[in-house]
Design an enzyme around this catalytic site. Structure first.
Site, mmCIF file in Angstrom:
data_model
loop_
_atom_site.group_PDB
_atom_site.id
_atom_site.type_symbol
_atom_site.label_atom_id
_atom_site.label_comp_id
_atom_site.label_asym_id
_atom_site.label_seq_id
_atom_site.Cartn_x
_atom_site.Cartn_y
_atom_site.Cartn_z
ATOM 1 C CB THR A 31 -0.928 0.029 1.240
ATOM 2 O OG1 THR A 31 -1.763 -1.067 1.185
ATOM 3 C CG2 THR A 31 -1.764 1.247 1.362
ATOM 4 C CB THR A 49 -3.759 -0.876 -1.323
ATOM 5 O OG1 THR A 49 -3.029 -2.078 -1.086
ATOM 6 C CG2 THR A 49 -5.235 -1.215 -1.354
ATOM 7 C CD GLU A 92 -3.459 -7.516 0.741
ATOM 8 O OE1 GLU A 92 -3.366 -6.816 1.773
ATOM 9 O OE2 GLU A 92 -2.838 -8.565 0.605
ATOM 10 C CD GLU A 143 -6.910 -4.608 -1.363
ATOM 11 O OE1 GLU A 143 -6.450 -4.567 -0.214
ATOM 12 O OE2 GLU A 143 -6.302 -4.167 -2.351
ATOM 13 C CG ASP A 177 -7.273 -7.262 2.789
ATOM 14 O OD1 ASP A 177 -6.227 -7.914 2.962
ATOM 15 O OD2 ASP A 177 -7.280 -6.027 2.638
ATOM 16 N N GLY A 182 0.798 -0.745 5.372
ATOM 17 C CA GLY A 182 1.198 -1.707 6.400
ATOM 18 C C GLY A 182 0.135 -2.696 6.834
HETATM 19 N N1 GLU Z 1 -5.107 -4.773 2.017
HETATM 20 C C1 GLU Z 1 -4.778 -3.940 3.112
HETATM 21 C C2 GLU Z 1 -6.006 -3.271 3.677
HETATM 22 O O1 GLU Z 1 -6.895 -2.965 2.967
HETATM 23 C C3 GLU Z 1 -3.870 -2.846 2.724
HETATM 24 C C4 GLU Z 1 -2.657 -3.360 2.106
HETATM 25 C C5 GLU Z 1 -1.520 -3.199 2.988
HETATM 26 O O2 GLU Z 1 -1.163 -2.102 3.389
HETATM 27 O O3 GLU Z 1 -0.939 -4.183 3.242
HETATM 28 O O4 GLU Z 1 -6.074 -3.025 4.818
#
Ligand code: GLU
Length: 617
Positions: A416, A434, A436, A455, A458, A503
């Protein structure tokens, strides 16, 4: 599956001979690595991103009279070129905007969405009945690709709040894609890290690797004529070129038929997706109410569901407001920070998901009374994780007995990027985008020059404890829960600061800890962005950076029973603060992930472009 496509991401010459590159532009020039700085102070507008080309795009748009939203879109489009592994139109994100004239905060939800045919067991291996391993199998699949939301976010933001047409905002990015950018160590490392995954797909190896299959060398120049062409099509036809148009059709086709190379050595079958062109055509990026808490007189606005960022940062702030954190006992304050994070994550895991699919008790999660109930679970010793979630529905139990099932945190990536922009009129944008994981699914859309996200990983593939209600299970049309926390803080009714971070789930604790560093511990914004971090996600061990452990680790362990695991880096923020003298202080991460770049329209004491620039008072 496809044959090898020609090398399109032209390449990989030393910067000094870039003008003779096979895909050199009509107007030859050798891109130089732009200078970058972690802090800039001045007036007339400011921007901070993870990349100097992107920050420059923002500043260029501001200097031409664009507003903060225009400049944020231009920066994000440029990041799609120079930071293709953490940004781009194959992904999603959340934009939080402070509109100065209307004195209100709005948010745009550009979260990726599951195709309609996506099933609850999408990530269960039928052979074992168990979740498919997260990395690299689940991540590197067409099934993980959500319908992208980034371009819809740009179009909506530009139409509702911008002053320039999208086609104009794409021009700086098109220029960088055509003329090229200079590879830095971070880009090189991220390519190298993903080399085996890129090798597995004909489109991705052609786009990101040299003809002999290597990562481009540091200092070489990379161009992306495919993406320039894609952006040019969007510039001509607008977002319908993607949603309901040929680019969207190619996205769905690529997710459903990943172009696996005949000589792929990836070592596991690549699962296809179930996305249709109609899924892409139906995508919307809705406006949502921001989350809001007042913390010690500061109004903190952030992103609501389907992100858990705003509610979890907000709940933890509410819990912490009951303690005096500014006392000299910093270890005690940090113990309470870790415990508040632990509790807020238990609640986030139990209660937050896509609000179109689950009833998220947002008012309760953000209420001061619920926070008071949770606060009384914080004692002088670290709680045993996973701690149980509370019940955010009133009435609130003040007996501190807790209740409910234990919850573990799901797996999220660590990639991200975050950008912030302020314009000369005091409009503010805080925007996290992002794809992901770093490099997302690793599947590039053939001929279109961008990567598809992963994504949908998640989602929790199955309930984290059997029989426990889980708001974040997969479903057709659903948006996976996010941790992204683009934040804007007002003080005394005026903008005070904006910030955010990459992060994964640690985004939440990074933003939280930075707010504490700034508001309670008296650090400046650049100091707070640089300060060592620790992150508890309702896990037994708190992950912490070596510098944090060196400073506080033994005291937190011996006095409060905290236990830690060491991790090299947590987060990589950008932020902007409105200084008391009316100047803007833009700040980017100085070291982590190679550092970012902060610029202002009119540097302090500079005359150029600045005759009309005002201070913000
Ligand atoms: N997929 C993560 C989220 O939506 C963000 C990606 C990341 O920073 O690792 O929270």
């Amino acid at each position: 599956m496809g044959k090898l496509t020609p090398v399109t991401l032209a390449l990989v010459l030393s910067a000094s001979v870039a003008g003779s590159a096979p895909f050199a532009s009509a107007k030859p020039m050798s891109p130089q690595p732009p200078g970058k700085q972690a802090v800039a102070i001045g007036v007339g507008g400011a921007a901070a991103t993870v990349d100097p080309d992107a920050t420059q795009s923002s500043i260029e748009v501001l200097r031409r009279g664009g507003d903060a939203v225009d400049a944020a879109v231009a920066a994000a489009a440029t990041l799609g070129v120079t930071e293709p592994y953490v940004a781009g139109i194959g992904g999603g994100g959340f934009m939080v905007v402070y509109l100065a004239k209307q004195h209100r905060v709005v948010t745009i939800d550009g979260r990726e969405t599951a195709p309609q045919a996506f099933q609850e067991d999408a990530f269960i291996d039928p052979a074992t009945g168990k979740p498919i391993p997260f990395y690299p199998q689940r991540v590197t699949s067409g099934m993980a690709v959500g319908v992208p939301g980034t371009l819809a976010t740009w179009a909506k933001a530009a139409t509702l709040y911008g002053t320039m047409p999208l086609r104009r905002l794409l021009q700086p990015a098109i220029r960088v894609a055509r003329h090229g950018f200079v590879v830095d160590q971070t880009y090189h490392n991220q390519t190298e890290m993903n080399r085996p995954r890129f090798q597995a797909f004909t489109s991705s190896r052609a786009l990101f690797l040299t003809p002999d299959g290597q990562a481009p060398a540091v200092g070489s120049v990379v161009r992306n004529p495919e993406l320039a062409k894609t952006y040019e099509l969007i510039a001509r036809r607008g977002a319908p070129a993607f949603y309901g148009g040929p680019i969207g059709a190619a996205v769905a086709d690529t997710a459903d038929h990943p172009p696996v190379a005949p000589d792929s050595e990836i070592g596991f079958p690549i699962r296809s997706g179930v996305m249709t062109a109609a899924d892409v055509a139906a995508y919307t990026a809705p406006l949502r109410s921001p989350t809001h808490v007042n913390y010690r007189g500061y109004d903190v606005y952030s992103m609501g569901p389907p992100s858990s960022g705003g509610s979890t940062v907000g709940e933890a702030l509410n819990i912490l407001e009951g303690f005096d954190l500014s006392s000299p006992d910093r270890a005690l304050a940090l113990h309470r920070y870790i415990e508040a994070s632990r509790l807020a994550f238990a609640d986030r895991n139990r209660w937050v998901g896509d609000p179109a699919y689950v009833d998220v008790p947002l008012d309760g999660l953000l209420s001061k009374d619920f926070a008071a109930e949770r606060r009384c679970l914080i004692g002088s010793h670290a709680a045993t994780s996973p701690v149980a979630p509370g019940d955010p529905h009133p009435p609130y139990d003040t007996t501190c007995t807790g209740g409910g099932a234990s919850e573990a945190t799901g797996v999220e990536g660590t990639s991200t990027n975050h950008l912030v922009v302020v314009d000369g009129s005091g409009n503010v944008v805080s925007y996290t985008t992002t794809i992901e994981q770093i490099a997302g699914s690793a599947i590039a859309v053939p001929g279109d020059g961008f990567l598809l996200n992963n994504e949908l990983t998640d989602f929790n593939p199955a309930p984290s404890s059997p029989g426990t209600p889980d708001p974040n299970l997969p479903a057709g049309g659903k948006r996976p829960r996010s941790s992204m926390s683009p934040t804007i803080v007002l003080h005394d009714g005026s903008p005070f600061l904006a910030l955010g971070s990459p992060g994964g789930a640690t985004i939440i604790t990074t933003v939280l800890q930075t707010l504490l560093d700034r508001i309670d511990f008296g650090l400046s914004l650049p100091e707070a962005i640089a300060a060592p971090r620790a992150s508890n996600l309702n896990s037994a061990n708190t992950s912490a950076e070596p510098a944090f452990l060196a400073q506080y680790g033994s005291e937190l362990s011996s006095r409060f029973g905290q236990s830690f695991t060491s991790t090299p880096e947590i987060g990589a923020e950008t932020g902007i603060e409105f200084l008391p003298d009316g100047q803007l202080e833009a700040a980017a991460e100085p070291v982590r992930r190679g550092g970012g770049d902060a610029e202002v329209v009119c540097p302090a004491f500079a005359g150029k472009h600045c005759s009309k620039a005002r201070r913000h008072r």
